[in-house]
Design an enzyme around this catalytic site. Structure first.
Site, PDB file in Angstrom:
ATOM      1  N   PHE A 157     -10.523   3.634  -4.257  1.00 57.48           N
ATOM      2  CA  PHE A 157     -11.738   3.367  -3.493  1.00 57.48           C
ATOM      3  C   PHE A 157     -12.921   4.211  -3.926  1.00 57.48           C
ATOM      4  CE2 PHE A 157     -10.078   6.991  -1.014  1.00 57.48           C
ATOM      5  CZ  PHE A 157     -11.233   7.734  -0.801  1.00 57.48           C
ATOM      6  N   LYS A 181      -6.677  -5.248  -9.639  1.00 62.70           N
ATOM      7  CA  LYS A 181      -6.418  -5.178  -8.209  1.00 62.70           C
ATOM      8  C   LYS A 181      -7.202  -3.974  -7.676  1.00 62.70           C
ATOM      9  CE  LYS A 181      -4.594  -3.436  -5.132  1.00 62.70           C
ATOM     10  NZ  LYS A 181      -5.184  -2.823  -3.887  1.00 62.70           N
ATOM     11  N   GLU A 184      -8.350  -2.051  -1.494  1.00 62.39           N
ATOM     12  CA  GLU A 184      -8.619  -2.922  -0.352  1.00 62.39           C
ATOM     13  C   GLU A 184      -9.623  -2.308   0.615  1.00 62.39           C
ATOM     14  OE1 GLU A 184      -4.631  -0.802   0.442  1.00 62.39           O
ATOM     15  OE2 GLU A 184      -5.835  -1.518  -1.256  1.00 62.39           O
ATOM     16  N   SER A 234      -3.865   8.876  -5.655  1.00 58.99           N
ATOM     17  CA  SER A 234      -3.260  10.148  -5.262  1.00 58.99           C
ATOM     18  C   SER A 234      -2.019  10.435  -6.102  1.00 58.99           C
ATOM     19  CB  SER A 234      -2.879  10.117  -3.788  1.00 58.99           C
ATOM     20  OG  SER A 234      -1.810   9.216  -3.570  1.00 58.99           O
ATOM     21  N   CYS A 289     -11.852  13.032  -8.040  1.00 59.92           N
ATOM     22  CA  CYS A 289     -10.826  13.895  -8.625  1.00 59.92           C
ATOM     23  C   CYS A 289     -11.404  14.956  -9.542  1.00 59.92           C
ATOM     24  CB  CYS A 289      -9.792  13.049  -9.371  1.00 59.92           C
ATOM     25  SG  CYS A 289     -10.434  12.180 -10.813  1.00 59.92           S
ATOM     26  N   GLU A 390      -5.203  18.767  -2.335  1.00 55.82           N
ATOM     27  CA  GLU A 390      -6.446  18.023  -2.518  1.00 55.82           C
ATOM     28  C   GLU A 390      -6.973  17.565  -1.159  1.00 55.82           C
ATOM     29  OE1 GLU A 390      -8.034  14.752  -5.658  1.00 55.82           O
ATOM     30  OE2 GLU A 390      -6.192  14.215  -4.600  1.00 55.82           O
TER      31      GLU A 390
END
Length: 492
Positions: A157, A181, A184, A234, A289, A390
């Site tokens: 995202f 993909k 969402e 992640s 990140c 994180e």
């Protein structure tokens, strides 16, 4: 190429398959503007049966596409690049509403994505392998790169405009077909990108878009006709996808999470270092990140540096990313905002010194938004959760260290190895950092270590699973395999 229709406001997110738009069959999620709480759209999910159909379409398209001359394959990419340039601001505004970051950050993200399209247009040169005449008596040998089939990318995202372009241009330029993909949580940016892909003139089935969740991802990973998987997200999910995709016989590159460090030496330009530190930790609301959110500062300048950081953090404006004055936009969701708040509370309970609390921020007229201001902790020790895990929010931890060696040792103790930065005016310190710091992206007097598209995006330890990274030459190797052609023509 299908029609050039565009998505209407509030229309459900759609798949793009075989050159046309389709609405997936399964119920999915609502898409909410992170800054306002307003309902933007819905995203239906793609069933396993629909995934089978998409992959079959892509596989059929590969048979023709892979045989086309490389010069022909890059022509739609040139057109796609031009369309991205022309529509950049329009897509950036969609990205802001979709994700929550600032308009400046969205424009910068798209610029980085466009750079990858530019590099992929150089495939006629970069895809060349090698030739050696007389490798043996009267024998010539040639290495020939060949595409492999259908590749898929599962993207996160936090950079919905850039990260799909880490993969898509290289996959199709090398002769493969491709399935994206997207996350969402903010799929509308991908919709805009695919409207341009449709307009650019790629043959039907070469590039496809599917929306969905975990079941959709599993269907791609387990599909026999998918040759490889790219993932960014992640660390726990990256490791799982790496293991599962490899077990299913696929090429896989899985970029995981991070806990990046900045080292500030006593010789550094402290004001410059503080400015870049706050920017690195808080840009994109810390949801990236490459955020450097642990700062190891030599004891002799720790107090002065901490004061500078707090002052700069206080000057940051939190608000709707569409407002030009905003420095820090909204977090992606209410659930993620609460997760970051929980980390802040954990830091307090662990005994870190709260130098600046960003939890009480309010944005007038946007009471439904997911906002946090920059939060700064001091005296963060290595064993604290906020130093090890994180956070993915605008939270920064400062720690005094005795010297550069102590700082590098602590950096290297992290299970992550995505990025690190050093601020110094000493060439000796910079050289030691370059050779001893264990991270895939290193910067000296650079706040955020983001490689240009013609270099690969590094990552080590729990930050990356695989051996070929995103961007640059690594992508050529990932999307092709070498066939060795051995040739002898004896005298008749």
């Amino acid at each position: 190429m299908g029609s050039t229709e565009t998505q209407s406001e509030h229309e459900p997110a759609r798949n793009y398959v075989n050159g046309g738009w389709r609405t997936p069959a399964e119920e999915g999620l609502d898409i909410i503007n992170p800054a306002t709480g307003a309902h933007l759209s819905t995203v239906p999910f793609t069933s396993r049966e629909e995934v089978d159909e998409v992959v079959a379409t892509a596989r059929d398209a590969f048979e023709d596409w892979s045989r086309r001359p490389v010069e022909e394959r890059i022509q739609p990419l040139f057109r796609f690049k031009q369309l991205l340039e022309e529509r950049q601001d329009e897509i950036a505004r969609t990205l802001v509403q979709d994700h929550g970051k600032t308009l400046k950050e969205a424009r910068g993200e798209l610029r980085r994505g466009i750079e990858n399209v530019e590099v992929a247009c150089g495939i006629p040169t970069t895809m060349q392998a090698g030739h050696l005449p007389n490798a043996a008596p009267a024998i010539d040998e040639t290495a020939v790169r060949k595409p492999l089939g259908v590749f898929a990318a599962i993207t996160p995202f936090n950079f919905p405009g850039m990260i799909p372009l880490w993969f898509l241009p290289y996959a199709v330029a090398t002769g493969n077909s491709f399935v994206l993909k997207p996350s969402e949580q903010d799929p509308l940016t991908a919709q805009r990108l695919f409207e341009l892909i449709d307009e650019a003139g790629f043959p039907d089935g070469v590039i496809n878009l599917i929306n969905g969740g975990v079941d959709t991802v599993n269907a791609l990973i387990e599909h026999d006709d998918v040759a490889g998987i790219s993932f960014v997200g992640s660390t726990p999910v990256a490791e799982l996808i790496y293991e599962k995709a490899a077990a299913n016989g696929k090429r896989v590159q899985a970029q995981g999470g991070a806990k990046n460090h900045i080292i500030v030496t006593e010789s550094a330009d402290l004001e410059f270092a503080a400015e870049k530190t706050v920017s690195s930790a808080c840009a994109c609301a810390g949801e990236r990140c490459l955020a450097n959110d642990v700062v190891l500062v030599e004891e002799s300048v720790y107090g002065e540096f901490a004061d500078l950081v707090v002052t700069i953090a206080e000057d940051q404006t939190v608000g709707n990313g569409l407002d030009e004055d905003t420095d820090i936009g909204a977090l992606i969701s209410r659930e993620h905002e609460q997760r970051v708040r929980n980390y802040i509370q954990t830091g307090i309970e662990e005994g870190a010194t709260l130098l600046r609390d960003g939890r009480d921020v309010t944005v007038a007229g946007h009471e439904g938004g997911n906002f946090l201001g920059p939060t700064v902790f001091g005296d963060v020790t290595e064993d604290m959760v906020i130093s090890r895990e994180e956070i993915f929010g605008p939270v920064l931890g400062l720690s005094p260290v005795a010297d550069l060696d102590s700082a590098i040792e602590r950096l290297n103790n992290s299970k992550f190895g995505n990025a690190a930065s050093l601020f110094t005016t000493s060439g000796v310190d910079a050289n030691a950092f370059k050779h001893e710091a264990e991270a895939g992206n290193l910067g000296v007097n650079v706040g955020t270590v983001g490689p240009m598209a013609f270099f690969h995006f590094g990552g080590r330890k729990a930050s990356f699973f695989g051996d070929l990274h995103a961007q640059g030459e690594d992508m050529i190797h990932f999307y092709t395999d070498k066939t060795i052609y051995i040739e002898r023509w004896p005298d008749a």
